[in-house]
Design a protein around this motif. Structure first.
Motif, PDB file in Angstrom:
ATOM      1  N   MET A   1     -46.602  34.567  19.114  1.00 25.08           N
ATOM      2  CA  MET A   1     -45.275  34.951  19.597  1.00 25.08           C
ATOM      3  C   MET A   1     -45.049  36.426  19.273  1.00 25.08           C
ATOM      4  N   ILE A   2     -44.847  37.222  20.307  1.00 24.87           N
ATOM      5  CA  ILE A   2     -44.589  38.651  20.131  1.00 24.87           C
ATOM      6  C   ILE A   2     -43.184  38.943  20.652  1.00 24.87           C
ATOM      7  N   ILE A   3     -42.316  39.379  19.774  1.00 25.23           N
ATOM      8  CA  ILE A   3     -40.921  39.613  20.139  1.00 25.23           C
ATOM      9  C   ILE A   3     -40.776  40.991  20.784  1.00 25.23           C
ATOM     10  N   ASP A   4     -40.159  41.019  21.960  1.00 28.04           N
ATOM     11  CA  ASP A   4     -39.921  42.276  22.670  1.00 28.04           C
ATOM     12  C   ASP A   4     -38.480  42.762  22.502  1.00 28.04           C
ATOM     13  N   GLN A   5     -37.524  41.851  22.552  1.00 31.02           N
ATOM     14  CA  GLN A   5     -36.113  42.235  22.418  1.00 31.02           C
ATOM     15  C   GLN A   5     -35.344  41.142  21.697  1.00 31.02           C
ATOM     16  N   VAL A   6     -34.327  41.580  20.947  1.00 31.53           N
ATOM     17  CA  VAL A   6     -33.371  40.659  20.330  1.00 31.53           C
ATOM     18  C   VAL A   6     -31.978  41.153  20.711  1.00 31.53           C
ATOM     19  N   ILE A   7     -31.178  40.259  21.275  1.00 32.66           N
ATOM     20  CA  ILE A   7     -29.835  40.626  21.743  1.00 32.66           C
ATOM     21  C   ILE A   7     -28.826  39.745  21.033  1.00 32.66           C
ATOM     22  N   LEU A   8     -27.875  40.380  20.342  1.00 30.96           N
ATOM     23  CA  LEU A   8     -26.899  39.680  19.515  1.00 30.96           C
ATOM     24  C   LEU A   8     -25.510  39.779  20.128  1.00 30.96           C
ATOM     25  N   HIS A   9     -24.854  38.646  20.260  1.00 33.54           N
ATOM     26  CA  HIS A   9     -23.499  38.582  20.801  1.00 33.54           C
ATOM     27  C   HIS A   9     -22.572  38.003  19.729  1.00 33.54           C
ATOM     28  N   ASN A  10     -21.649  38.817  19.216  1.00 37.36           N
ATOM     29  CA  ASN A  10     -20.690  38.380  18.193  1.00 37.36           C
ATOM     30  C   ASN A  10     -21.394  37.700  17.025  1.00 37.36           C
ATOM     31  N   TRP A  11     -22.518  38.237  16.636  1.00 36.66           N
ATOM     32  CA  TRP A  11     -23.344  37.633  15.581  1.00 36.66           C
ATOM     33  C   TRP A  11     -23.082  38.314  14.246  1.00 36.66           C
ATOM     34  N   GLN A  12     -22.520  37.592  13.304  1.00 35.26           N
ATOM     35  CA  GLN A  12     -22.229  38.097  11.964  1.00 35.26           C
ATOM     36  C   GLN A  12     -21.614  39.504  12.039  1.00 35.26           C
ATOM     37  N   PRO A  13     -22.213  40.563  11.463  1.00 32.36           N
ATOM     38  CA  PRO A  13     -21.516  41.861  11.516  1.00 32.36           C
ATOM     39  C   PRO A  13     -21.595  42.547  12.877  1.00 32.36           C
ATOM     40  N   TYR A  14     -22.379  42.003  13.803  1.00 34.68           N
ATOM     41  CA  TYR A  14     -22.586  42.646  15.102  1.00 34.68           C
ATOM     42  C   TYR A  14     -21.516  42.163  16.087  1.00 34.68           C
ATOM     43  N   TYR A  15     -20.442  42.909  16.177  1.00 35.81           N
ATOM     44  CA  TYR A  15     -19.315  42.527  17.029  1.00 35.81           C
ATOM     45  C   TYR A  15     -19.533  42.982  18.464  1.00 35.81           C
ATOM     46  N   GLN A  46     -25.837  46.684   5.772  1.00 33.74           N
ATOM     47  CA  GLN A  46     -25.755  47.233   7.127  1.00 33.74           C
ATOM     48  C   GLN A  46     -26.315  46.290   8.194  1.00 33.74           C
ATOM     49  N   GLY A  47     -26.664  45.041   7.806  1.00 37.25           N
ATOM     50  CA  GLY A  47     -27.039  44.049   8.802  1.00 37.25           C
ATOM     51  C   GLY A  47     -28.514  43.731   8.926  1.00 37.25           C
ATOM     52  N   LYS A  48     -29.345  44.179   7.965  1.00 38.60           N
ATOM     53  CA  LYS A  48     -30.778  43.877   8.059  1.00 38.60           C
ATOM     54  C   LYS A  48     -31.041  42.379   7.913  1.00 38.60           C
ATOM     55  N   SER A  49     -30.490  41.784   6.870  1.00 39.91           N
ATOM     56  CA  SER A  49     -30.687  40.342   6.671  1.00 39.91           C
ATOM     57  C   SER A  49     -30.062  39.542   7.805  1.00 39.91           C
ATOM     58  N   SER A  50     -28.918  39.987   8.289  1.00 36.04           N
ATOM     59  CA  SER A  50     -28.267  39.297   9.409  1.00 36.04           C
ATOM     60  C   SER A  50     -29.145  39.327  10.652  1.00 36.04           C
ATOM     61  N   PHE A  51     -29.867  40.415  10.829  1.00 40.61           N
ATOM     62  CA  PHE A  51     -30.788  40.512  11.970  1.00 40.61           C
ATOM     63  C   PHE A  51     -31.887  39.464  11.860  1.00 40.61           C
ATOM     64  N   TRP A  52     -32.521  39.377  10.677  1.00 36.71           N
ATOM     65  CA  TRP A  52     -33.582  38.392  10.489  1.00 36.71           C
ATOM     66  C   TRP A  52     -33.040  36.983  10.620  1.00 36.71           C
ATOM     67  N   GLU A  53     -31.831  36.777  10.106  1.00 35.48           N
ATOM     68  CA  GLU A  53     -31.215  35.458  10.219  1.00 35.48           C
ATOM     69  C   GLU A  53     -30.959  35.088  11.677  1.00 35.48           C
ATOM     70  N   ALA A  54     -30.700  36.089  12.507  1.00 35.92           N
ATOM     71  CA  ALA A  54     -30.485  35.829  13.932  1.00 35.92           C
ATOM     72  C   ALA A  54     -31.737  35.233  14.569  1.00 35.92           C
ATOM     73  N   ILE A  55     -32.898  35.750  14.220  1.00 39.22           N
ATOM     74  CA  ILE A  55     -34.148  35.222  14.778  1.00 39.22           C
ATOM     75  C   ILE A  55     -34.357  33.785  14.320  1.00 39.22           C
ATOM     76  N   ARG A  56     -34.113  33.552  13.042  1.00 38.94           N
ATOM     77  CA  ARG A  56     -34.263  32.182  12.526  1.00 38.94           C
ATOM     78  C   ARG A  56     -33.272  31.233  13.198  1.00 38.94           C
ATOM     79  N   PHE A  57     -32.037  31.680  13.354  1.00 34.71           N
ATOM     80  CA  PHE A  57     -31.027  30.851  14.011  1.00 34.71           C
ATOM     81  C   PHE A  57     -31.445  30.524  15.447  1.00 34.71           C
TER      82      PHE A  57
END
Length: 201
Positions: A1-15, A46-57
């Protein structure tokens, strides 16, 4: 699995959500000789852990705090660390999602998982008043939907292996605990054989 993009909508600190207001991270190589490696860095909180958590979620539908507790989907309180951005919640926007565009087995896919309040609920106050959506589209085959997306994800990376491939240095104690659990040592040995390196020393 090779990730190309991650898009966050209203995810934790990413409003924000929608094509203009969502937070988009692009990992596609910029040059033909680029590798599929990326470094995510920044100051604390600044949202690093939240970013990784987004992938897991997106892959498994929850963000664990402990072995038996997950982060709540919604809350008024930022200190509860809910998955839905608290500003969006206060503004009456209850939809949040994570989308991952990735390549696997020579094909391109779009994985989207999110929650919104149930149609019978005007203002959700509990997690059970939220409804999940999960889809995987095969973009190489005209956007064809996988009928069992969770099975497909688990075939790529079973959840019990995810901590070895999505390392979060802030949770180093979790890795130590996993190593010393007798029932998990065989799992660790198998991973070390696959990777041909020592996981812990």
């Amino acid at each position: 699995m090779i990730i190309d993009q991650v898009i966050l909508h209203n995810w934790q600190p990413y409003y924000g959500r929608g094509s203009k207001d969502s937070s988009k991270f692009d990992f596609t190589p910029k040059k033909s000789k680029s590798t599929n490696s990326a470094i995510l860095y920044g100051e604390n909180t600044q949202g690093k852990s939240s970013f990784w958590e987004a992938i897991r979620f997106a892959m498994y539908g929850a963000v664990p705090i402990t072995d038996s507790t997950d982060k709540p989907l919604i809350s008024y309180e930022l200190s509860d660390r809910p998955l839905l951005n608290t500003e969006a919640y206060e503004n009456g926007d209850y939809l949040f999602s994570v989308q991952i565009l990735f390549r696997h087995g020579g094909e391109e896919f779009a994985l989207t998982r999110g929650y919104d309040c149930k149609k019978t609920v005007a203002h959700p106050r509990q997690d059970h008043e939220m409804e999940e959506t999960l889809t995987i589209q095969n973009l190489s085959k005209g956007g064809k939907l996988d009928l069992d997306p969770q099975r497909f994800i688990n075939e790529i990376l079973p959840e019990n292996l995810v901590n070895f491939f999505m390392f979060d240095g802030e949770r180093i104690e979790d890795y130590k605990n996993l190593l010393w659990k007798v029932d998990e040592i065989v799992l660790v040995d198998d991973i070390e054989k696959i990777l041909r390196l020592t996981m812990f020393s």
